[in-house]
Design a protein around this motif. Sequence first.
Motif, PDB file in Angstrom:
ATOM      1  N   THR A  50      -3.702  -2.708  -2.693  1.00 61.66           N
ATOM      2  CA  THR A  50      -2.551  -2.060  -3.325  1.00 61.66           C
ATOM      3  C   THR A  50      -2.705  -1.990  -4.829  1.00 61.66           C
ATOM      4  O   THR A  50      -2.480  -0.938  -5.445  1.00 61.66           O
ATOM      5  N   LEU A  90       4.226  -4.293   0.118  1.00 57.20           N
ATOM      6  CA  LEU A  90       3.055  -3.857  -0.650  1.00 57.20           C
ATOM      7  C   LEU A  90       2.384  -2.602  -0.093  1.00 57.20           C
ATOM      8  O   LEU A  90       1.958  -1.741  -0.877  1.00 57.20           O
ATOM      9  N   PRO A  91       2.259  -2.444   1.239  1.00 57.00           N
ATOM     10  CA  PRO A  91       1.626  -1.205   1.727  1.00 57.00           C
ATOM     11  C   PRO A  91       2.385   0.057   1.341  1.00 57.00           C
ATOM     12  O   PRO A  91       1.806   1.147   1.333  1.00 57.00           O
TER      13      PRO A  91
END
Length: 696
Positions: free
Chosen positions: A419, A386-387
Motif C-alpha cells: 500500500t 489498507l487495501p
Amino acid sequence: MESKMETSALRPRQRLSKQEQIAHHFEEALSYFKSITCKVTVKGNIFLQQHLTTVETVGLSEGIPAEGIDVLLKLALSGYLAENVNSKILKSLVPVADIFEDTLISAVSLFCTGKVSTNTQLVFLQWLISVFDLVSLREILSPLYNFFFCLIKDDNLCPALCHLLYLITNQDHVRAYRVRILLDLQNRKGIQPHILGLLSLYKVYCPDLVCVSLPNRFKRFFQKSSFLFTCNWNSVVRKKVGDPQCDRKLTQSRKRKWNAGFDIPMCKNSIRNDSPKDSESFLPWEKIKTFSELLENIQNHMLPAQMGCVINQPLLLNYIKCLKDDNTLLRLNYWLSYTLHEECAWYNGKKQSKEDVTSFLNTVLTVEEFLQEGLSGSEEFLFKALPHWNGLYRSQILGLISHIPLHSFSDIEILLFQTLTQLFISSSLSFKMDILKCLKELLQNWMIRHFLYINNVKIENVITPDMLASVENLIHFTGRLSTLGLQMQNSSLLLQSVLDFYTLVSNLYSCFSLPIIILPPAGVFYPALICKDCVNLNQLCYIMYRYRDSLLAARQHGKDNSVFVNIGRQTFKMYNNYLTTMVGCLWSSKAFSMDPHPQGIKMNPEVFEIAGVLAYKRAFNIVYHPALMAFSSSFLKQKISKQEMYNFRHFKGHLWDEYTQFLLNEGLTDLNLFLQISLNPVKTKQNNRTTPNPSV
C-alpha cells in the motif's frame, strides 16, 4: 368577601386531605393484597378492582415504596391472581427507593417455580430490565446468574433473559459451557439479535472462548418494548434522578451518534444516596478528580461495562495502565475494532461525516500515545482498510501505522509495504515526507519499547529472530522507498526526511542495544554526498560518525564473544567504501577516482578531458563543494583582498586549517568531527601540531 377568604383558607387543608386520602387508600390496598393467601377470583370482585386501580394510580404517579414492592411483587409471582391482574401489578411497580434484597431473592425464587404463566414471567423479566438503572440490582442478581441462564432455552423468555443477562454479566460469568449453549441456540434458531448481543458481550470479556465471527449488520440487540414504563415511568423517575434515558441508550443500541460522546457510566445507580450498601461498594468514577485520588482508591474501583467511555477519560486510562490487565485491554480492543469498522470504514460504502471520523481517529491516536503502545483493535482496522486506502485521513492513518507493535508487524508487513509503495509513487512531495516520517516514528517506537524492556527486565536477548527480521525488512523497505523518491524528486526536504530516518538507524546498535547495523543504500548515500544543502551534508557526516562508533563497538563485542550477530563482513566493507569516497571527495580532492562502489561516482578521466573539465577531482572538496561554496567565499572575503577573494587556490597550509575551524564556528560541527576521526594526522611544519594532511 368573607366566603372567598374562607374558601382560600380551606384550599391547603383540602389539598392535604386529598394526599392523606390517597395514602390511606394505598395502605388499604396493601393490607388487602397482603391478606391474600390463596387464589382469588377476578370476575365480580369489586374490592380487587378498586385496590388494583389505587396501586396503578399511585405507582405510575408517585412510585411504590420498598415495603409496597415487597408485598405486591411476591403476590404477582405467587399465582394467586389472574394473569392480567399480575401484569397490571408488575407494570405499576415503579420503585421510589432501593428494593430490599430479600424481596428480589424471593421474587426470583417464585419466578423459577413456574407458578405463574409464561406471560407473567416475561413481564417480570421486563420489569427487572426496566428498573435496572433505578436500583442497585447488579450486586443482588449477579449470584443468581445461573438461575436465569438455565431458562434461556425457553423460546418465549429467551429475548428478555438475554437482555437481563447482558446487563448483569461480568467476566466471572463467562464460561465455555454457556458459550456452547448460546451457539447451539443460534444454530437452531438462526441469527437472533438478542443471542448475538449476549455472545458479543461474552467475546468482549473472553475473546478466546468466542472464536466465531459475529455478523455486524445488527444496529440494535434488544427491542425497546422490553421496557414496561413509558411516559408515566419517565415522569416518576425525573422527580428522583433526572432524565432516565441518558444511560439507557447504551443498552438499547450498539451504534451511537458521534455527537453523543463517550460518557462514563455511573457505577452507582441507586436513587437513594444514603444507602448503607452503597457506602461499602465501589467508588463511582465521577467522584475521582485527580490522579492522587485515583491512587488512594485504587482498590475500590471497577471498570465500567461500556469500555468506550475509557478513551476520553485520562484517569481511566491511567487506571488501565497501572492495572496491566490483559482482559481489560481485550475488552477495549474488541470495542475499538468494532467501532472503527462500523463508524470509520469509508471503504465499505457507508456515509460518514469526515469531521467526526477525523476527530475519533485523533482520539484513538491520543489513547495509543498515552498508553505508549498500539492497540490490536486499530491493527485489525488497518488490516481491513489498507487495501482500500487512497490517502484519505492521511495524518490519522499514518499515525495508526506508526503505533503498530513490533511483535505483530509481520502479520501486516506485506500489505503495508504494498500500500505504501503504491501511494509513495503517485503522491506529492509532502505525502512522501509524511510516509518517511511515519516509518521513522514506527521504528523509533519499537526501539524505545525494546530499550525500556531490556533495562527493566535486565535481559539482553529479548528480541526474537522474527522480530529482528521485521526491523531489517522495515529498514530495507524504507531504503528502497528513499532511493525511489530521490530519483523522482531532487528535493532537499525529501533528502532531509531520509537522513532523519537513517540518523535513527545509525544509533540502533550503540543507543538501543539492538544487534543490527544496516547502512543506507547507494541511492541515498551519494545524493546526500553531492547535495547542494550544507545541512544535509553535515547530517550525513554525523550519520557516518555514528555508524563508525557502532561498527567499532560491534567488532569489540565480537572479539569478546567470538560471534558477530547480524553484522557481517559485507557491512564493514560497505562502510569502508563509503568512507573512502567521502574522504576522497571532501578532503583528498580525488573525486570520481577513489570510489570502489559499483554504483558510485567513479568515472573515466577521458570523459572529463573530452568535456573540457580539468579540475574535476577537487569538485567536491570542502572548498569547492556546492553545499560549502558560500562558506569558502565568505572565509576568503575576510582573509584576502577583493581582487583575489574568488581565487580558491589560496586554500593552502595554515589557511586551510583556519578554514576548517571557520566551518566549525559556522555550525558544521559534524563535518569537522567526521574529518577529525576519519583522517590520518601528520605534523605541520608551521605550528608543529597534529592536523589532517590536506590536498588541493
